[in-house]
Design an enzyme around this catalytic site. Structure first.
Site, PDB file in Angstrom:
ATOM      1  N   ARG A  36       0.893  -1.215  -0.031  1.00 60.45           N
ATOM      2  CA  ARG A  36      -0.022  -0.082  -0.080  1.00 60.45           C
ATOM      3  C   ARG A  36       0.883   1.451   0.011  1.00 60.45           C
ATOM      4  NH1 ARG A  36      -4.005  -2.707  -1.952  1.00 60.45           N
ATOM      5  NH2 ARG A  36      -5.351  -3.933  -0.632  1.00 60.45           N
ATOM      6  N   HIS A  53      -6.701  -3.928   4.266  1.00 59.75           N
ATOM      7  CA  HIS A  53      -7.579  -3.072   4.126  1.00 59.75           C
ATOM      8  C   HIS A  53      -8.005  -2.321   5.425  1.00 59.75           C
ATOM      9  CE1 HIS A  53      -8.198  -3.235  -0.214  1.00 59.75           C
ATOM     10  NE2 HIS A  53      -8.134  -4.571  -0.036  1.00 59.75           N
ATOM     11  N   ASP A 108      -0.894 -12.619  -2.265  1.00 57.30           N
ATOM     12  CA  ASP A 108      -1.841 -11.565  -2.530  1.00 57.30           C
ATOM     13  C   ASP A 108      -2.181 -10.720  -1.187  1.00 57.30           C
ATOM     14  OD1 ASP A 108      -3.565  -9.804  -4.015  1.00 57.30           O
ATOM     15  OD2 ASP A 108      -5.132 -11.158  -4.128  1.00 57.30           O
ATOM     16  N   ASN A 117      -0.355  -1.481  -7.956  1.00 59.74           N
ATOM     17  CA  ASN A 117      -1.716  -0.877  -7.720  1.00 59.74           C
ATOM     18  C   ASN A 117      -1.813   0.197  -6.703  1.00 59.74           C
ATOM     19  OD1 ASN A 117      -1.785  -2.878  -6.253  1.00 59.74           O
ATOM     20  ND2 ASN A 117      -4.028  -3.283  -6.480  1.00 59.74           N
ATOM     21  N   HIS A 161      -3.752 -10.478 -13.641  1.00 65.50           N
ATOM     22  CA  HIS A 161      -5.014 -10.657 -12.942  1.00 65.50           C
ATOM     23  C   HIS A 161      -5.928 -11.172 -13.961  1.00 65.50           C
ATOM     24  CE1 HIS A 161      -7.921  -9.524  -9.567  1.00 65.50           C
ATOM     25  NE2 HIS A 161      -8.448 -10.090 -10.602  1.00 65.50           N
TER      26      HIS A 161
HETATM   27 ZN   LIG Z   1      -4.938  -9.473  -8.392  1.00 59.94          ZN
END
Ligand SMILES: [Zn+2]
Length: 432
Positions: A65, A310, A306, A95, A180
């Site tokens: 993150r 959160h 993965d 991401n 993905h």
């Molecule tokens: Zn993914």
């Protein structure tokens, strides 16, 4: 500063060797291997009695993150969880906010990673801002050390763009496109696996076929371009069949599966609540069974977590709106050992291959997942199969709590972790 380190009374299992050996380490490298009690070098002693000493585990799919999501995790908390999980190298997904799609961000993240208790590598996006329109500059990113390219979180929908990406990395032998694999239109608005549970809960589903469609298409592109292709968090029997066929054909295709997709099904989603939501979603028992056999036989190359923390505010909403993803890096070793090695389905050697040797190869990570021999960098994990562990989210070092393993007990736990010759975890506690 590095001092000499000796690891004694453990069973060395590195994917090749499997025997009782003491290990002497100096200046970050293995300098001596000897029968128990026979080391000539002296140093700080790490006790591995009753435990397995292995190359540090390598997790090639984590979300730490940084930048932009530090309320959920940051490089330090993520790396601490990795170290506690025996993981000495991670590949962080791009991401983030902003997206890791250029050298300046790669360098900024690298600078933040230098003091972390784990060797952190950045992947980079395949397309600018993961928008699926323009390719990144593969050459510059490769020269900055990037080996894994992925728009993870999203798929690269355009076949032509994906073909150009394969051609774009062709000159870089250890670069890989990681996908993905969920076709966007098929999973648009989908929350959990499309099936009896999604229908019962009145939620839009994400069909299993959405994965197979992309994996098949990408394997065709890999064949046409002689490209290297890796399937992230593979979740279905159908995708596995495509991967097996590609391997028999000799294509350069690999796949990873997460611990949760090897253990949990869509039937666990209601019990887990929003902690049971991830993309791709938890699937059917027949998928889990096929993936388990695939992992045992080696058709599934690697386990990767993965790890997707959160903040409670992002998970504490409804199933439809909660952010997808689960914690994993701290618990991976215990889950896989408990499910596969403790049960006799897999040898300790294969455990090391799937969690260390193979993922390091897939992601082009040198100095990790290697045979423990004289001269090797001492990136090591000591796993104690007799230590039982009941997971509590509040005890995990992550900034988030969204573990699917709350209250679940596992056989075995990482006792020590050594990064480049320095202990970072001793007796299952971080070295401060
Ligand atoms: Zn993914």
């Amino acid at each position: 500063m590095n001092t000499n380190l000796i690891i004694t009374n453990g069973r060395l299992v590195d994917g090749t060797t499997d025997k009782q050996l003491d290990i002497g380490i100096a200046d970050g490298r293995v300098i001596e291997l000897a029968e128990p009690g026979e080391l000539t070098i002296k140093g700080e002693q790490i006790d591995a009695d009753g435990a397995y000493v292995m190359p540090g585990l390598v997790d090639i799919q984590v979300h730490f993150r940084t930048p932009g999501g530090e309320e959920s995790e940051d490089i330090q908390s993520g790396a601490q969880g990795a170290a506690l999980g025996g993981v000495t190298a991670c590949v962080m997904m791009p991401n983030t906010v902003p997206t890791i799609d250029n050298v300046a961000i790669v360098e900024a993240v690298k600078a933040l990673s230098l003091s972390a208790p784990c060797d952190l590598r950045s992947s980079a996006a395949i397309t600018i801002n993961r928008e699926g329109e323009r390719l990144v500059n593969f050459k510059e990113l490769y020269e900055a050390g990037v080996r894994v390219f992925t728009d993870d979180g999203w798929v690269v929908d355009s076949e032509e763009l994906m073909r150009q990406a394969f051609i774009g990395i062709r000159d870089f032998p250890d670069a890989v496109l990681s996908q993905h694999a969920e076709e966007s239109e098929m999973v648009e608005g989908g929350v959990i696996n499309e099936g009896v549970v999604s229908r019962r809960l009145g939620l839009k589903g994400r069909p299993r076929e959405a994965e197979a469609v992309i994996v098949k298409r990408d394997i065709d592109l890999a064949r046409q371009t002689d490209g290297r292709y890796h399937v992230l968090h593979m979740s279905t029997l159908m995708a596995l069949e495509h991967v097996i066929a590609a391997k028999f054909e000799g294509l350069r295709v690999t796949a990873e599966v997460t611990p949760q997709h090897l253990v949990l099904t869509e039937d666990d989603v209601e019990r887990l609540g929003t902690s049971g939501k991830m993309n791709p979603p938890l699937r059917l028992l027949e998928d889990v069974e096929a993936l388990r056999v695939g992992l045992i036989r080696g058709h599934v190359d690697a386990v990767a977590t993965d790890h997707a923390p959160h903040h409670p505010e992002l998970k504490g909403t409804s199933m439809a709106t909660a952010a997808p993803g689960m914690l994993g890096v701290e618990t991976m070793a215990s889950v896989i050992w408990s499910e596969f090695v403790e049960t006799g389905l897999m040898s300790p050697t294969d455990f090391v291959r799937r969690l260390s040797v193979n993922p390091a190869k897939i992601a082009g990570i040198t100095d990790h997942g290697k045979q423990v021999q004289i001269g090797a960098v001492a990136n090591l994990a000591v796993f104690d199969p007799s230590q039982s562990w009941t997971v509590r989210g509040e005890d995990l070092v992550s900034k988030s709590r969204n573990t699917p393993w709350e209250g679940r007990s596992f056989a075995g736990r990482i006792r020590h972790t050594v990064l480049a010759g320095s202990p970072v975890v001793i007796n299952s506690c971080l070295v401060s």
